[in-house]
Scaffold this motif. Structure first.
Motif, short mmCIF file in Angstrom:
data_model
loop_
_atom_site.label_atom_id
_atom_site.label_comp_id
_atom_site.label_asym_id
_atom_site.label_seq_id
_atom_site.Cartn_x
_atom_site.Cartn_y
_atom_site.Cartn_z
N PRO A 70 20.53 50.44 57.62
CA PRO A 70 21.72 50.09 57.56
C PRO A 70 22.65 51.51 57.30
N VAL A 71 22.19 52.32 56.22
CA VAL A 71 22.99 53.39 55.98
C VAL A 71 23.21 54.46 57.20
N SER A 72 22.15 54.46 57.78
CA SER A 72 22.50 55.11 59.14
C SER A 72 23.39 54.65 60.21
N ASP A 73 23.38 53.26 60.31
CA ASP A 73 24.24 52.51 61.01
C ASP A 73 25.70 52.65 60.56
N ARG A 74 25.79 52.81 59.19
CA ARG A 74 27.48 52.89 58.63
C ARG A 74 27.87 54.41 58.59
N MET A 75 26.97 55.44 58.33
CA MET A 75 27.25 56.68 57.92
C MET A 75 26.93 57.62 59.19
N GLY A 76 26.03 57.20 60.01
CA GLY A 76 25.74 58.18 61.01
C GLY A 76 24.18 58.37 60.74
N VAL A 121 15.53 56.99 61.68
CA VAL A 121 16.51 57.39 62.51
C VAL A 121 16.26 57.82 64.13
N GLY A 122 14.93 58.24 64.30
CA GLY A 122 14.45 58.59 65.30
C GLY A 122 14.54 57.40 66.29
N ARG A 123 13.84 56.29 65.73
CA ARG A 123 13.88 55.07 66.64
C ARG A 123 15.29 54.70 66.86
N ALA A 124 16.06 54.75 65.95
CA ALA A 124 17.47 54.25 66.23
C ALA A 124 18.34 55.27 67.33
N LEU A 125 17.76 56.46 67.39
CA LEU A 125 18.48 57.36 68.15
C LEU A 125 18.14 57.12 69.70
N VAL A 126 16.65 56.76 69.77
CA VAL A 126 16.19 56.21 71.02
C VAL A 126 17.10 54.94 71.75
N GLN A 127 17.28 54.12 70.68
CA GLN A 127 18.33 53.08 71.25
C GLN A 127 19.63 53.56 71.60
N ASP A 128 20.03 54.45 70.74
CA ASP A 128 21.39 54.97 71.06
C ASP A 128 21.56 55.64 72.21
N LEU A 129 20.58 56.35 72.83
CA LEU A 129 20.65 57.34 73.84
C LEU A 129 20.12 56.89 75.10
N PHE A 130 19.17 55.75 74.74
CA PHE A 130 18.48 55.60 76.49
C PHE A 130 18.65 54.15 76.51
N THR A 334 12.26 45.74 69.42
CA THR A 334 12.99 45.70 68.28
C THR A 334 14.25 46.18 68.03
N VAL A 335 14.47 47.53 68.54
CA VAL A 335 15.81 48.08 68.36
C VAL A 335 16.79 47.82 69.52
N GLY A 336 16.34 47.27 70.43
CA GLY A 336 17.28 46.95 71.56
C GLY A 336 17.73 45.48 71.51
N LEU A 337 17.37 44.65 70.50
CA LEU A 337 17.78 43.29 70.78
C LEU A 337 19.05 43.26 70.55
N LEU A 338 19.63 43.90 69.41
CA LEU A 338 20.93 43.75 68.72
C LEU A 338 21.23 45.38 68.51
N PRO A 339 21.96 46.04 69.67
CA PRO A 339 22.02 47.72 69.62
C PRO A 339 22.64 47.90 68.46
N VAL A 340 23.67 47.10 68.00
CA VAL A 340 24.68 47.49 66.78
C VAL A 340 23.89 47.66 65.43
N LEU A 341 22.90 47.06 65.38
CA LEU A 341 21.83 47.10 64.04
C LEU A 341 20.60 47.72 64.30
N ALA A 342 20.81 48.45 65.37
CA ALA A 342 19.31 49.30 65.59
C ALA A 342 18.90 50.01 64.47
#
Length: 401
Positions: A70-76, A121-130, A334-342
């Motif tokens: 959640p901190v990475s969702d908020r702060m980057g 962060v690695g998994r979340a960035l996969v969601q962000d970028l692909f 898991t990371v793609g179901l709700l992208p805003v909460l990746a």
């Protein structure tokens, strides 16, 4: 909205950077496993106390993912990742300088806390970028890197221990932490925080997890991943014992254990090609069938009296292949179901994988292992938990389509 996908010219370098960041935590976890055989005598401690250097790492890595997500969702993403790499560097230096077991345990816990950042962060960035099949394909590359880590890390760690001493492993991790810090700082894109996240980080964290808990599809994906990880950790923990009962010494154990991770890499590679041709549900069903079938074959051979290393290891090629087909689409789900909460989704999945993996490894010690039967039955029960979750998942998905 997530940031746009990276341009094709930069994608190879970017994917390599992501894979390194994701694999670093697992590399740090396993590289010192060969040294643990001697830490008891070196620090005049029991083997149970020495095991805390491993379990402490695993628990810390799992728990901190709940915060980092959640901190990475908020702060980057990048800021959280750089913090984790810095913490890993400090902890590795601390471990290399440790003169007693308690200090080493504390250092390993801090290492786990730092290593958690790259996993989330690695998994979340996969969601962000692909997106879509490409995301699943990248997750398959992630699986290949993660599958390669345990055998490679234990081989490298064992050689460094023999040639330079156990401290050399932690020196290497410190050097890699610096290199990955520079790679993340210069090579990873900045993630823009979502405007829908609550202004206070604690409220945002609790809100994110409450939202995910209301998604049965997400829960199914997490159970599938957790059951698969628990099965694999049970294999890692129990294989040396079973192989020892078959007369395989420490020098040969790694070659038989390598069968599972290497076939897992092959399974992930196959997934990168199948994902554009078959539906993800079909790939997951095939993965579960191979996983359960391989473990069942191992048990049948043991019950038939074929108590030898090859009868134990070779059927697990099918388990590795099955896991390689199963895990990438489950991770993408898991990371793609709700992208805003990746980030939060990656954190929950990572935590449950580590906790259930620890349970699987611990459960191995509850049974005797004169042959492969007890270990095989344990692995089969854990794998079937994933099958049940997958049946539920397909029913839920069927209602939505």
């Amino acid at each position: 909205m997530p940031p746009p996908q990276s341009p094709p010219a930069a994608s190879g370098r970017l994917i390599a950077n992501l894979l390194a960041q994701l694999a670093f935590g697992l590399l740090t976890m396993t590289i010192c496993l060969p040294s643990m055989q001697e830490w008891g005598a070196l620090f005049d401690s029991s083997q149970a106390a020495v095991q805390l250097t491993f379990s402490g790492y695993v628990v810390a890595m799992g728990m901190l993912q709940l915060v980092y997500g959640p901190v990475s969702d908020r702060m980057g993403r990048k800021r959280v990742l750089l913090f984790g790499l810095g913490l890993t560097f400090i902890a590795s230096v601390m471990a290399a300088l440790a003169t007693d077991l308690n200090t080493l345990i504390a250092a390993r816990i801090l290492q786990g806390a730092g290593g958690a950042a790259g996993m989330v962060v690695g998994r979340a960035l996969v969601q962000d970028l692909f997106e879509g099949p490409q995301r699943t394909r990248v997750m398959a590359y992630v699986g290949m890197a993660m599958g390669l880590c345990p055998p490679l890390a234990t081989v490298v760690g064992g050689q460094l221990h023999v040639q330079l001493g156990w401290q050399a492993n932690f020196v290497l991790i410190a050097i890699l932490a610096v290199a990955l810090f520079v790679a993340a700082w210069r090579g990873l894109p900045d993630h823009q925080k979502s405007t829908t996240v609550q202004p206070h980080w604690l409220r945002a964290m609790l809100s994110a997890y409450a939202r995910l808990a209301r998604e049965p599809v997400f829960i199914c994906y997490v159970v599938i991943l957790s059951a698969t990880t628990a099965t694999f950790y049970a294999f890692l923990a129990g294989a040396p014992v079973v192989l020892g009962s078959y007369g395989v010494g420490p020098g040969g154990v790694g070659f038989y254990i390598m069968v599972g991770p290497l076939s897992y890499i092959v399974g992930n590679f196959i997934t990168t090609h199948l994902v554009h041709r078959l539906h993800e549900r079909t790939i997951m069903r095939l993965g579960q069938s191979l996983t359960v079938g391989g473990i069942a074959l191992m048990v049948v051979l043991a019950l038939a009296g074929l108590n030898n290393p090859l009868a134990f290891a070779l059927p697990l090629i099918f388990m590795g292949l099955g896991n390689g087909l199963l895990v990438p689409p489950a991770l993408a789900g898991t990371v793609g179901l709700l992208p805003v909460l990746a980030g939060a989704a990656a954190a929950v999945a990572g935590l449950m994988q580590q906790l259930m993996g620890a349970v699987g490894g611990f459960a191995v010690g509850l049974f005797s292992h004169e042959d492969a039967v007890n270990l095989g039955v344990l692995m089969l029960v854990l794998a079937l938990c994933g099958v049940v979750a997958q049946v539920w998942l397909h029913r839920l998905r069927g209602r939505r389509t």
